[in-house]
Write a protein that holds these residues in place. Structure first.
Motif, PDB file in Angstrom:
ATOM      1  N   PRO A  10      36.823  29.115 -35.305  1.00  0.00           N
ATOM      2  CA  PRO A  10      36.857  28.380 -36.578  1.00  0.00           C
ATOM      3  C   PRO A  10      36.788  29.287 -37.813  1.00  0.00           C
ATOM      4  CG  PRO A  10      34.816  27.926 -35.382  1.00  0.00           C
ATOM      5  CD  PRO A  10      35.690  28.728 -34.470  1.00  0.00           C
ATOM      6  N   GLN A  11      36.300  30.504 -37.657  1.00  0.00           N
ATOM      7  CA  GLN A  11      36.206  31.443 -38.785  1.00  0.00           C
ATOM      8  C   GLN A  11      37.371  32.435 -38.808  1.00  0.00           C
ATOM      9  OE1 GLN A  11      33.904  31.311 -41.093  1.00  0.00           O
ATOM     10  NE2 GLN A  11      32.615  29.762 -40.174  1.00  0.00           N
ATOM     11  N   TYR A  12      38.384  32.209 -37.984  1.00  0.00           N
ATOM     12  CA  TYR A  12      39.450  33.189 -37.796  1.00  0.00           C
ATOM     13  C   TYR A  12      40.112  33.640 -39.107  1.00  0.00           C
ATOM     14  CZ  TYR A  12      43.717  35.490 -36.384  1.00  0.00           C
ATOM     15  OH  TYR A  12      44.716  36.419 -36.256  1.00  0.00           O
ATOM     16  N   MET A  13      40.532  32.731 -39.923  1.00  0.00           N
ATOM     17  CA  MET A  13      41.304  33.101 -41.123  1.00  0.00           C
ATOM     18  C   MET A  13      40.517  34.031 -42.051  1.00  0.00           C
ATOM     19  SD  MET A  13      44.255  31.956 -40.589  1.00  0.00           S
ATOM     20  CE  MET A  13      45.024  32.254 -42.166  1.00  0.00           C
ATOM     21  N   GLY A  14      39.292  33.676 -42.349  1.00  0.00           N
ATOM     22  CA  GLY A  14      38.472  34.528 -43.208  1.00  0.00           C
ATOM     23  C   GLY A  14      38.144  35.856 -42.547  1.00  0.00           C
ATOM     24  N   ASP A  15      37.854  35.802 -41.248  1.00  0.00           N
ATOM     25  CA  ASP A  15      37.538  37.027 -40.516  1.00  0.00           C
ATOM     26  C   ASP A  15      38.746  37.953 -40.436  1.00  0.00           C
ATOM     27  OD1 ASP A  15      35.000  36.030 -40.150  1.00  0.00           O
ATOM     28  OD2 ASP A  15      35.315  35.479 -38.047  1.00  0.00           O
ATOM     29  N   ARG A  16      39.933  37.369 -40.280  1.00  0.00           N
ATOM     30  CA  ARG A  16      41.150  38.184 -40.208  1.00  0.00           C
ATOM     31  C   ARG A  16      41.311  39.003 -41.482  1.00  0.00           C
ATOM     32  NH1 ARG A  16      43.773  40.877 -36.870  1.00  0.00           N
ATOM     33  NH2 ARG A  16      43.338  42.352 -38.488  1.00  0.00           N
ATOM     34  N   GLN A  17      41.037  38.397 -42.642  1.00  0.00           N
ATOM     35  CA  GLN A  17      41.146  39.107 -43.919  1.00  0.00           C
ATOM     36  C   GLN A  17      40.110  40.226 -44.014  1.00  0.00           C
ATOM     37  OE1 GLN A  17      43.565  38.848 -46.384  1.00  0.00           O
ATOM     38  NE2 GLN A  17      42.573  40.765 -46.910  1.00  0.00           N
ATOM     39  N   ILE A  18      38.893  39.947 -43.588  1.00  0.00           N
ATOM     40  CA  ILE A  18      37.846  40.975 -43.621  1.00  0.00           C
ATOM     41  C   ILE A  18      38.238  42.156 -42.737  1.00  0.00           C
ATOM     42  CG2 ILE A  18      35.453  41.489 -42.965  1.00  0.00           C
ATOM     43  CD1 ILE A  18      34.814  38.535 -43.774  1.00  0.00           C
ATOM     44  N   VAL A  19      38.716  41.872 -41.535  1.00  0.00           N
ATOM     45  CA  VAL A  19      39.106  42.941 -40.609  1.00  0.00           C
ATOM     46  C   VAL A  19      40.272  43.750 -41.185  1.00  0.00           C
ATOM     47  CG1 VAL A  19      40.002  43.453 -38.304  1.00  0.00           C
ATOM     48  CG2 VAL A  19      38.197  41.744 -38.585  1.00  0.00           C
ATOM     49  N   THR A  20      41.231  43.087 -41.793  1.00  0.00           N
ATOM     50  CA  THR A  20      42.348  43.792 -42.426  1.00  0.00           C
ATOM     51  C   THR A  20      41.836  44.728 -43.514  1.00  0.00           C
ATOM     52  OG1 THR A  20      43.869  41.990 -41.909  1.00  0.00           O
ATOM     53  CG2 THR A  20      44.509  43.476 -43.708  1.00  0.00           C
ATOM     54  N   ASP A  21      40.885  44.252 -44.311  1.00  0.00           N
ATOM     55  CA  ASP A  21      40.292  45.099 -45.350  1.00  0.00           C
ATOM     56  C   ASP A  21      39.548  46.284 -44.737  1.00  0.00           C
ATOM     57  OD1 ASP A  21      41.300  43.331 -47.225  1.00  0.00           O
ATOM     58  OD2 ASP A  21      39.363  42.341 -47.596  1.00  0.00           O
ATOM     59  N   GLY A  24      41.632  49.255 -43.725  1.00  0.00           N
ATOM     60  CA  GLY A  24      42.080  50.090 -44.827  1.00  0.00           C
ATOM     61  C   GLY A  24      40.970  50.883 -45.489  1.00  0.00           C
ATOM     62  N   THR A  25      39.769  50.806 -44.955  1.00  0.00           N
ATOM     63  CA  THR A  25      38.607  51.471 -45.549  1.00  0.00           C
ATOM     64  C   THR A  25      38.330  52.789 -44.831  1.00  0.00           C
ATOM     65  OG1 THR A  25      37.642  49.337 -46.123  1.00  0.00           O
ATOM     66  CG2 THR A  25      36.145  51.214 -46.065  1.00  0.00           C
ATOM     67  N   THR A  26      38.269  53.877 -45.608  1.00  0.00           N
ATOM     68  CA  THR A  26      37.984  55.176 -45.002  1.00  0.00           C
ATOM     69  C   THR A  26      36.533  55.599 -45.180  1.00  0.00           C
ATOM     70  OG1 THR A  26      38.752  56.281 -47.005  1.00  0.00           O
ATOM     71  CG2 THR A  26      40.357  56.002 -45.212  1.00  0.00           C
ATOM     72  N   GLN A  27      35.903  55.169 -46.259  1.00  0.00           N
ATOM     73  CA  GLN A  27      34.499  55.473 -46.520  1.00  0.00           C
ATOM     74  C   GLN A  27      33.729  54.160 -46.560  1.00  0.00           C
ATOM     75  OE1 GLN A  27      33.066  58.555 -46.769  1.00  0.00           O
ATOM     76  NE2 GLN A  27      35.071  59.362 -46.227  1.00  0.00           N
ATOM     77  N   ARG A  31      27.925  47.270 -46.927  1.00  0.00           N
ATOM     78  CA  ARG A  31      28.496  45.935 -46.686  1.00  0.00           C
ATOM     79  C   ARG A  31      29.591  46.004 -45.620  1.00  0.00           C
ATOM     80  NH1 ARG A  31      28.696  40.468 -48.659  1.00  0.00           N
ATOM     81  NH2 ARG A  31      30.201  39.558 -47.220  1.00  0.00           N
ATOM     82  N   ASN A  32      30.446  47.025 -45.681  1.00  0.00           N
ATOM     83  CA  ASN A  32      31.494  47.185 -44.668  1.00  0.00           C
ATOM     84  C   ASN A  32      30.890  47.346 -43.282  1.00  0.00           C
ATOM     85  OD1 ASN A  32      33.343  49.291 -46.935  1.00  0.00           O
ATOM     86  ND2 ASN A  32      33.650  47.116 -46.596  1.00  0.00           N
ATOM     87  N   LEU A  57      37.822  47.320 -32.625  1.00  0.00           N
ATOM     88  CA  LEU A  57      37.711  48.585 -31.891  1.00  0.00           C
ATOM     89  C   LEU A  57      38.411  49.715 -32.647  1.00  0.00           C
ATOM     90  CD1 LEU A  57      38.307  47.323 -28.241  1.00  0.00           C
ATOM     91  CD2 LEU A  57      36.133  47.974 -29.310  1.00  0.00           C
ATOM     92  N   LYS A  58      39.527  49.408 -33.290  1.00  0.00           N
ATOM     93  CA  LYS A  58      40.232  50.412 -34.098  1.00  0.00           C
ATOM     94  C   LYS A  58      39.364  50.877 -35.263  1.00  0.00           C
ATOM     95  CE  LYS A  58      44.903  48.720 -33.225  1.00  0.00           C
ATOM     96  NZ  LYS A  58      46.029  47.993 -33.816  1.00  0.00           N
ATOM     97  N   VAL A  59      38.693  49.936 -35.916  1.00  0.00           N
ATOM     98  CA  VAL A  59      37.832  50.300 -37.046  1.00  0.00           C
ATOM     99  C   VAL A  59      36.691  51.194 -36.568  1.00  0.00           C
ATOM    100  CG1 VAL A  59      36.279  49.437 -38.838  1.00  0.00           C
ATOM    101  CG2 VAL A  59      38.425  48.235 -38.377  1.00  0.00           C
ATOM    102  N   LEU A  60      36.071  50.837 -35.458  1.00  0.00           N
ATOM    103  CA  LEU A  60      35.012  51.687 -34.909  1.00  0.00           C
ATOM    104  C   LEU A  60      35.525  53.103 -34.671  1.00  0.00           C
ATOM    105  CD1 LEU A  60      33.308  49.279 -32.339  1.00  0.00           C
ATOM    106  CD2 LEU A  60      32.200  50.346 -34.317  1.00  0.00           C
ATOM    107  N   ALA A  61      36.710  53.209 -34.089  1.00  0.00           N
ATOM    108  CA  ALA A  61      37.291  54.532 -33.818  1.00  0.00           C
ATOM    109  C   ALA A  61      37.591  55.275 -35.117  1.00  0.00           C
ATOM    110  CB  ALA A  61      38.551  54.383 -32.971  1.00  0.00           C
ATOM    111  N   GLN A  62      38.162  54.582 -36.110  1.00  0.00           N
ATOM    112  CA  GLN A  62      38.463  55.209 -37.411  1.00  0.00           C
ATOM    113  C   GLN A  62      37.219  55.772 -38.056  1.00  0.00           C
ATOM    114  OE1 GLN A  62      41.907  52.170 -38.944  1.00  0.00           O
ATOM    115  NE2 GLN A  62      40.390  52.775 -40.410  1.00  0.00           N
ATOM    116  N   TRP A  63      36.117  55.052 -37.914  1.00  0.00           N
ATOM    117  CA  TRP A  63      34.871  55.470 -38.550  1.00  0.00           C
ATOM    118  C   TRP A  63      34.033  56.359 -37.634  1.00  0.00           C
ATOM    119  CZ3 TRP A  63      33.190  50.074 -40.874  1.00  0.00           C
ATOM    120  CH2 TRP A  63      34.115  49.703 -41.863  1.00  0.00           C
ATOM    121  N   HIS A  64      34.589  56.720 -36.466  1.00  0.00           N
ATOM    122  CA  HIS A  64      33.930  57.611 -35.508  1.00  0.00           C
ATOM    123  C   HIS A  64      32.552  57.086 -35.107  1.00  0.00           C
ATOM    124  CE1 HIS A  64      37.196  60.364 -36.319  1.00  0.00           C
ATOM    125  NE2 HIS A  64      36.921  60.277 -37.609  1.00  0.00           N
ATOM    126  N   LEU A  65      32.506  55.795 -34.767  1.00  0.00           N
ATOM    127  CA  LEU A  65      31.263  55.140 -34.368  1.00  0.00           C
ATOM    128  C   LEU A  65      31.423  54.448 -33.021  1.00  0.00           C
ATOM    129  CD1 LEU A  65      30.309  53.277 -37.680  1.00  0.00           C
ATOM    130  CD2 LEU A  65      29.146  55.274 -36.728  1.00  0.00           C
TER     131      LEU A  65
END
Length: 95
Positions: A10-21, A24-27, A31-32, A57-65
């Protein structure tokens, strides 16, 4: 055994936008990090939203966590700061 059918969260649409953001975050800000941890917990074991699960999982890898490192960081953050502002719209975001 019946085939399991993917569900739509039920939270997919809002969550999809957060994940997309987050993608694109490197630092990452506090809140992120908190958003990432919250969404990892929300979608762990969920039968559906495979795109979000893969992107988390991609975000975790990008942030080396690892998830464990992420949760340790966010526990520390939550002990010293208020990351999520309260909303007075009567909705909870824990579904």
């Amino acid at each position: 055994m019946a085939d399991l059918k993917d569900q739509r969260h039920p939270q997919y649409m809002g969550d999809r936008q957060i994940v997309t953001d987050l993608l694109g975050t490197t630092q990452p800000s506090d809140r992120n990090l908190a958003d990432l941890a919250r969404l990892c917990i929300r979608y762990r074991g969920f039968q559906g939203a495979r795109d979000i699960q893969a992107d988390l999982l991609k975000v975790l890898a990008q942030w080396h966590l690892t998830e464990e490192q992420l949760y340790a960081k966010t526990r520390e953050i939550h002990t010293t700061a208020k990351v999520f502002a309260t909303h007075n719209d009567g909705r909870d975001d824990w579904a």
